[in-house]
Design a protein around this motif. Structure first.
Motif, PDB file in Angstrom:
ATOM      1  N   GLU A 183       0.825  -1.198   0.000  1.00 34.49           N
ATOM      2  CA  GLU A 183       0.000   0.000   0.000  1.00 34.49           C
ATOM      3  C   GLU A 183       0.861   1.251   0.000  1.00 34.49           C
ATOM      4  O   GLU A 183       0.580   2.228  -0.685  1.00 34.49           O
ATOM      5  CB  GLU A 183      -0.926  -0.018   1.220  1.00 34.49           C
ATOM      6  CG  GLU A 183      -2.323   0.423   0.848  1.00 34.49           C
ATOM      7  CD  GLU A 183      -3.271   0.335   2.030  1.00 34.49           C
ATOM      8  OE1 GLU A 183      -3.261  -0.715   2.707  1.00 34.49           O
ATOM      9  OE2 GLU A 183      -4.001   1.303   2.252  1.00 34.49           O
ATOM     10  N   GLU A 184       1.934   1.195   0.773  1.00 37.74           N
ATOM     11  CA  GLU A 184       2.848   2.328   0.861  1.00 37.74           C
ATOM     12  C   GLU A 184       3.428   2.673  -0.520  1.00 37.74           C
ATOM     13  O   GLU A 184       3.393   3.827  -0.959  1.00 37.74           O
ATOM     14  CB  GLU A 184       3.959   1.970   1.867  1.00 37.74           C
ATOM     15  CG  GLU A 184       5.176   2.870   1.832  1.00 37.74           C
ATOM     16  CD  GLU A 184       4.834   4.325   2.170  1.00 37.74           C
ATOM     17  OE1 GLU A 184       3.779   4.536   2.786  1.00 37.74           O
ATOM     18  OE2 GLU A 184       5.608   5.224   1.791  1.00 37.74           O
ATOM     19  N   ARG A 234       0.824   4.111  -2.846  1.00 31.70           N
ATOM     20  CA  ARG A 234       0.535   5.511  -2.526  1.00 31.70           C
ATOM     21  C   ARG A 234       1.609   6.410  -3.130  1.00 31.70           C
ATOM     22  O   ARG A 234       1.321   7.457  -3.687  1.00 31.70           O
ATOM     23  CB  ARG A 234       0.449   5.693  -1.005  1.00 31.70           C
ATOM     24  CG  ARG A 234      -0.083   7.058  -0.606  1.00 31.70           C
ATOM     25  CD  ARG A 234      -0.559   7.080   0.830  1.00 31.70           C
ATOM     26  NE  ARG A 234      -1.795   6.331   1.007  1.00 31.70           N
ATOM     27  CZ  ARG A 234      -1.957   5.357   1.891  1.00 31.70           C
ATOM     28  NH1 ARG A 234      -0.955   4.996   2.670  1.00 31.70           N
ATOM     29  NH2 ARG A 234      -3.105   4.733   1.989  1.00 31.70           N
ATOM     30  N   ARG A 235       2.851   5.953  -3.058  1.00 29.00           N
ATOM     31  CA  ARG A 235       3.935   6.743  -3.651  1.00 29.00           C
ATOM     32  C   ARG A 235       3.786   6.816  -5.175  1.00 29.00           C
ATOM     33  O   ARG A 235       4.136   7.801  -5.798  1.00 29.00           O
ATOM     34  CB  ARG A 235       5.292   6.131  -3.286  1.00 29.00           C
ATOM     35  CG  ARG A 235       5.723   6.439  -1.847  1.00 29.00           C
ATOM     36  CD  ARG A 235       6.913   5.603  -1.451  1.00 29.00           C
ATOM     37  NE  ARG A 235       8.067   5.801  -2.324  1.00 29.00           N
ATOM     38  CZ  ARG A 235       8.994   4.875  -2.542  1.00 29.00           C
ATOM     39  NH1 ARG A 235       8.886   3.690  -1.969  1.00 29.00           N
ATOM     40  NH2 ARG A 235      10.015   5.140  -3.328  1.00 29.00           N
ATOM     41  N   TYR A 239       0.858   6.512  -6.977  1.00 32.62           N
ATOM     42  CA  TYR A 239      -0.333   7.214  -7.435  1.00 32.62           C
ATOM     43  C   TYR A 239      -0.529   8.560  -6.757  1.00 32.62           C
ATOM     44  O   TYR A 239      -1.551   9.205  -6.944  1.00 32.62           O
ATOM     45  CB  TYR A 239      -1.584   6.334  -7.227  1.00 32.62           C
ATOM     46  CG  TYR A 239      -1.673   5.215  -8.238  1.00 32.62           C
ATOM     47  CD1 TYR A 239      -2.437   5.365  -9.392  1.00 32.62           C
ATOM     48  CD2 TYR A 239      -0.989   4.025  -8.047  1.00 32.62           C
ATOM     49  CE1 TYR A 239      -2.511   4.356 -10.329  1.00 32.62           C
ATOM     50  CE2 TYR A 239      -1.052   3.011  -8.975  1.00 32.62           C
ATOM     51  CZ  TYR A 239      -1.812   3.183 -10.114  1.00 32.62           C
ATOM     52  OH  TYR A 239      -1.883   2.189 -11.042  1.00 32.62           O
ATOM     53  N   GLY A 253      -1.404  11.410  -4.098  1.00 35.61           N
ATOM     54  CA  GLY A 253      -2.374  11.570  -3.030  1.00 35.61           C
ATOM     55  C   GLY A 253      -3.642  10.762  -3.212  1.00 35.61           C
ATOM     56  O   GLY A 253      -4.397  10.559  -2.270  1.00 35.61           O
ATOM     57  N   ARG A 254      -3.851  10.300  -4.446  1.00 36.73           N
ATOM     58  CA  ARG A 254      -5.123   9.596  -4.699  1.00 36.73           C
ATOM     59  C   ARG A 254      -5.079   8.220  -4.070  1.00 36.73           C
ATOM     60  O   ARG A 254      -4.637   7.253  -4.681  1.00 36.73           O
ATOM     61  CB  ARG A 254      -5.380   9.514  -6.207  1.00 36.73           C
ATOM     62  CG  ARG A 254      -5.758  10.860  -6.779  1.00 36.73           C
ATOM     63  CD  ARG A 254      -5.686  10.813  -8.280  1.00 36.73           C
ATOM     64  NE  ARG A 254      -4.303  10.797  -8.737  1.00 36.73           N
ATOM     65  CZ  ARG A 254      -3.916  10.342  -9.922  1.00 36.73           C
ATOM     66  NH1 ARG A 254      -4.801   9.835 -10.737  1.00 36.73           N
ATOM     67  NH2 ARG A 254      -2.665  10.385 -10.278  1.00 36.73           N
ATOM     68  N   ALA A 255      -5.536   8.111  -2.850  1.00 35.42           N
ATOM     69  CA  ALA A 255      -5.416   6.876  -2.083  1.00 35.42           C
ATOM     70  C   ALA A 255      -6.560   5.930  -2.379  1.00 35.42           C
ATOM     71  O   ALA A 255      -7.287   6.101  -3.331  1.00 35.42           O
ATOM     72  CB  ALA A 255      -5.344   7.199  -0.600  1.00 35.42           C
ATOM     73  N   PHE A 260      -6.766   2.546  -3.221  1.00 35.95           N
ATOM     74  CA  PHE A 260      -6.675   1.863  -4.509  1.00 35.95           C
ATOM     75  C   PHE A 260      -7.337   0.516  -4.482  1.00 35.95           C
ATOM     76  O   PHE A 260      -7.905   0.066  -5.446  1.00 35.95           O
ATOM     77  CB  PHE A 260      -5.221   1.662  -4.902  1.00 35.95           C
ATOM     78  CG  PHE A 260      -4.432   2.886  -4.661  1.00 35.95           C
ATOM     79  CD1 PHE A 260      -4.607   3.975  -5.482  1.00 35.95           C
ATOM     80  CD2 PHE A 260      -3.565   2.958  -3.601  1.00 35.95           C
ATOM     81  CE1 PHE A 260      -3.899   5.118  -5.254  1.00 35.95           C
ATOM     82  CE2 PHE A 260      -2.854   4.102  -3.371  1.00 35.95           C
ATOM     83  CZ  PHE A 260      -3.021   5.184  -4.198  1.00 35.95           C
TER      84      PHE A 260
END
Lengths: 246, 360
Positions: A227-228, A231-232, A234, A236-238, A240
């Motif tokens: 997930e980390e 996030r990096r 994509y 700020g668009r969390a 997923f």
């Protein structure tokens, strides 16, 4: 450590002033199914096109089995995005698949009996044998994709670059493609595919490269697909997971 | 008609027009498939100043000299289009428009300049505007046939590479074919096809001979090879017909006559060709609609039977019209087919045959 099928070092591509790929390194071992994942505009297609010599990088190089692509064309097959061609073009399924033989035929020579046999086999492999005489304008999206895959298969290559092979295909075709990828892997082939559906990355692929202009991370899915890292990739668009694509 | 071909002039004209029609038709197939139809228009208009400059420089009206001038100018025109697109923000269609009008305007200025000159040797260059088949000589014909033949031969030689270029240039590049060189080759062949037609058809309308035969052929076939062959045939027919008509009737300009002939071929093709023909599509559409309407009325009658059991009872057309609209004519047709019986003036019921049909 097995042989490296593809080795990209310091690859930088820019359109005008804007970098599309920045200092990207990539190592893909032979016999691996690798997904390239990232948001729109991350440079996924550009990466493939640069490796295949279709556009000139500002810096960096790409090697296929340790040598420049130009010397290794025979060992590489390419499946472009389905939407990149006009499917109303007046030709048949068999004819499109035969295009995969043009590279080894070279200039002027026309496809012969051996090429047609290879094309039939490839169509068989993607479950399209009985449609070989059909006009390509009469194919569904999934069938179009399978024709493109068959065209790449007749190249009898060792490395397959696929640009969004699962884009807009039906469930049957998706299963057929997954099956095909596994067959390729068990034959020791390497597949590098741009992929959009985050939910199926773990199921379909062994390794994944997270790309957003720079390479965020690359390696076995279990290690990289966190997930980390997503996030990096994509930004700020969390959130997923549980949602398709980017 | 046959005696026309004994006539030396007419035979020259017809053969020349056939040569230009085959070449531009076949090569036009690729231009149309690559959505570059208007490139032909730009090339032909851009060729005009080339004709004038070639004459000014050499003082010769030999076809090879003028055609070479036309080809060079046409080629410079395409290069101009490409470099405008590559270096500015002007899009392809606008670039074509700019090059077409600038080159054509320049050509007109040069033509006017040449015609004002006192010597008489300039006469006849203005036929490059609207074309004039009557002036065609044996030596013109030989030039046209040789150039057209070479262009077609090259096309056949690299047929599979051109197919790749037209269908999927990216994939072609991945296979190692030099797609830009192929693009330039195909454009050059198109330039040749166009310039050999300029004297007969004229720069203004030559683009039609590139676009129209290919568009007509596309209606008849779904195969690239057959399409190119048909386009060549259509181009040749239109060329021969148009030039012979214009040569027979005095003062009928050749280019426009040829273009009207090829337009007729396109119209017929659009209307009646195979599965794509508009006429057949309309006929098929009507047949399908009527079959649906009849089936709907039969089904309605069957439903009414279920709701109102009791043999022999009929239903009025009005009731059926509420269910599926305009039922009366359908009922009459069904009666003719023996699937519906008319029990009274306005009382309709299924026959046994109709019931079987409705339950199918």
């Amino acid at each position: 450590m097995s042989e490296l099928a593809v080795e990209v070092t310091d690859l930088t591509v820019a359109y005008g002033e804007k970098p599309v790929l920045w200092d990207v390194d990539l190592e893909v071992a032979s016999g691996v199914l690798m997904a390239i994942v990232g948001p729109n505009g991350a440079g996924k297609t550009t990466l493939i096109r640069a490796v295949l010599g279709m556009l000139k990088p500002a810096a960096g190089q790409a090697l296929v089995f340790g040598r420049p692509y130009e010397e290794q064309r025979r060992r590489v097959a390419y499946v472009p995005q389905r939407g990149s061609v006009d499917w109303d073009f007046p030709t048949s399924v068999l004819d499109v698949v035969l295009m995969g033989r043009y590279g080894r035929l070279g200039w002027i020579r026309r496809p012969g009996a051996a090429d047609k046999t290879a094309a039939h086999e490839a169509l068989e492999q993607v479950g399209m044998a009985e449609l070989r005489g059909r006009q390509i304008s009469q194919l569904s999206g999934g069938q179009q994709q399978r024709v493109f895959l068959a065209r790449a298969l007749v190249q009898h290559a060792d490395v397959y670059f696929m640009d969004e092979p699962f884009q807009g295909v039906d469930a049957t075709t998706e299963r057929a493609i997954v099956e095909l990828l596994r067959t390729l892997r068990s034959n020791g082939k390497t597949v590098i595919a741009v992929h959009h559906d985050l939910q199926t990355v773990e199921e379909y692929f062994d390794e994944v490269t997270l790309l957003n202009v720079r390479r965020i991370s690359s390696g076995p899915v279990a290690e990289v697909f966190t997930e980390e890292n997503l996030r990096r990739t994509y930004g700020g668009r969390a959130a997923f997971f549980g949602r398709n694509g980017a | 008609m046959l005696e026309l071909f004994d006539d030396y002039t007419l035979r020259t004209v017809a053969l020349g027009s056939a040569a230009l029609g085959i070449t531009s038709g076949a090569l036009g197939t690729f231009a149309v498939l690559r959505r570059q139809s208007l490139l032909g228009d730009a090339i032909s208009h851009a060729a005009l100043p080339g004709v004038a400059i070639a004459f000014l420089l050499t003082g010769s009206k030999a076809p090879l000299v003028l055609v070479t001038g036309a080809a060079l100018a046409g080629f410079v025109g395409t290069l101009a289009v490409m470099s405008i697109v590559r270096t500015t923000r002007v899009k392809y269609d606008s670039a074509l428009g700019i090059v077409l009008s600038v080159f054509f305007g320049f050509g007109l200025v040069l033509l006017t300049f040449i015609q004002r000159r006192p010597d008489a040797s300039q006469a006849g260059l203005d036929r490059f505007l609207f074309g004039q088949a009557a002036g065609l000589l044996q030596r013109d014909l030989v030039t046209m046939a040789i150039l057209g033949g070479i262009a077609l031969l090259l096309m056949l030689l690299v047929w599979k590479e051109l197919k790749l270029l037209a269908f999927d240039p990216d994939y072609g590049a991945s296979l190692g074919f030099p797609m830009r060189a192929l693009d330039i080759l195909l454009t050059s062949l198109l330039v040749v096809a166009i310039v050999i037609g300029l004297q007969t058809v004229g720069v203004v309308l030559m683009a039609a001979m590139v676009i129209a035969p290919a568009a007509a052929a596309r209606q008849w076939t779904d195969r690239l090879g057959l399409g190119a062959a048909l386009a060549g045939l259509f181009g040749a027919i239109a060329g021969v017909l148009g030039s012979v008509l214009s040569a027979e009737a005095e003062r009928l300009p050749t280019g426009p006559t040829i273009v009207l002939c090829v337009t007729a071929i396109v119209l017929v093709s659009l209307l009646v060709a195979g599965r794509r023909g508009l006429l057949w599509r309309e006929v098929r559409g009507r047949r399908d609609r009527r079959r649906l309407r009849l089936a709907a009325v039969l089904a309605d009658l069957r439903a009414l039977e279920h709701q109102h059991p009791g043999a022999g009872r009929g239903h009025s057309a009005a009731v059926l019209s509420v269910m599926s609209g305009g039922a009366l004519s359908s009922l009459q047709e069904l009666e003719r087919r023996g699937q519906v019986a008319r029990l009274a003036e306005d009382e309709w019921a299924l026959t046994d045959e109709g019931r079987t049909e409705a339950e199918r």
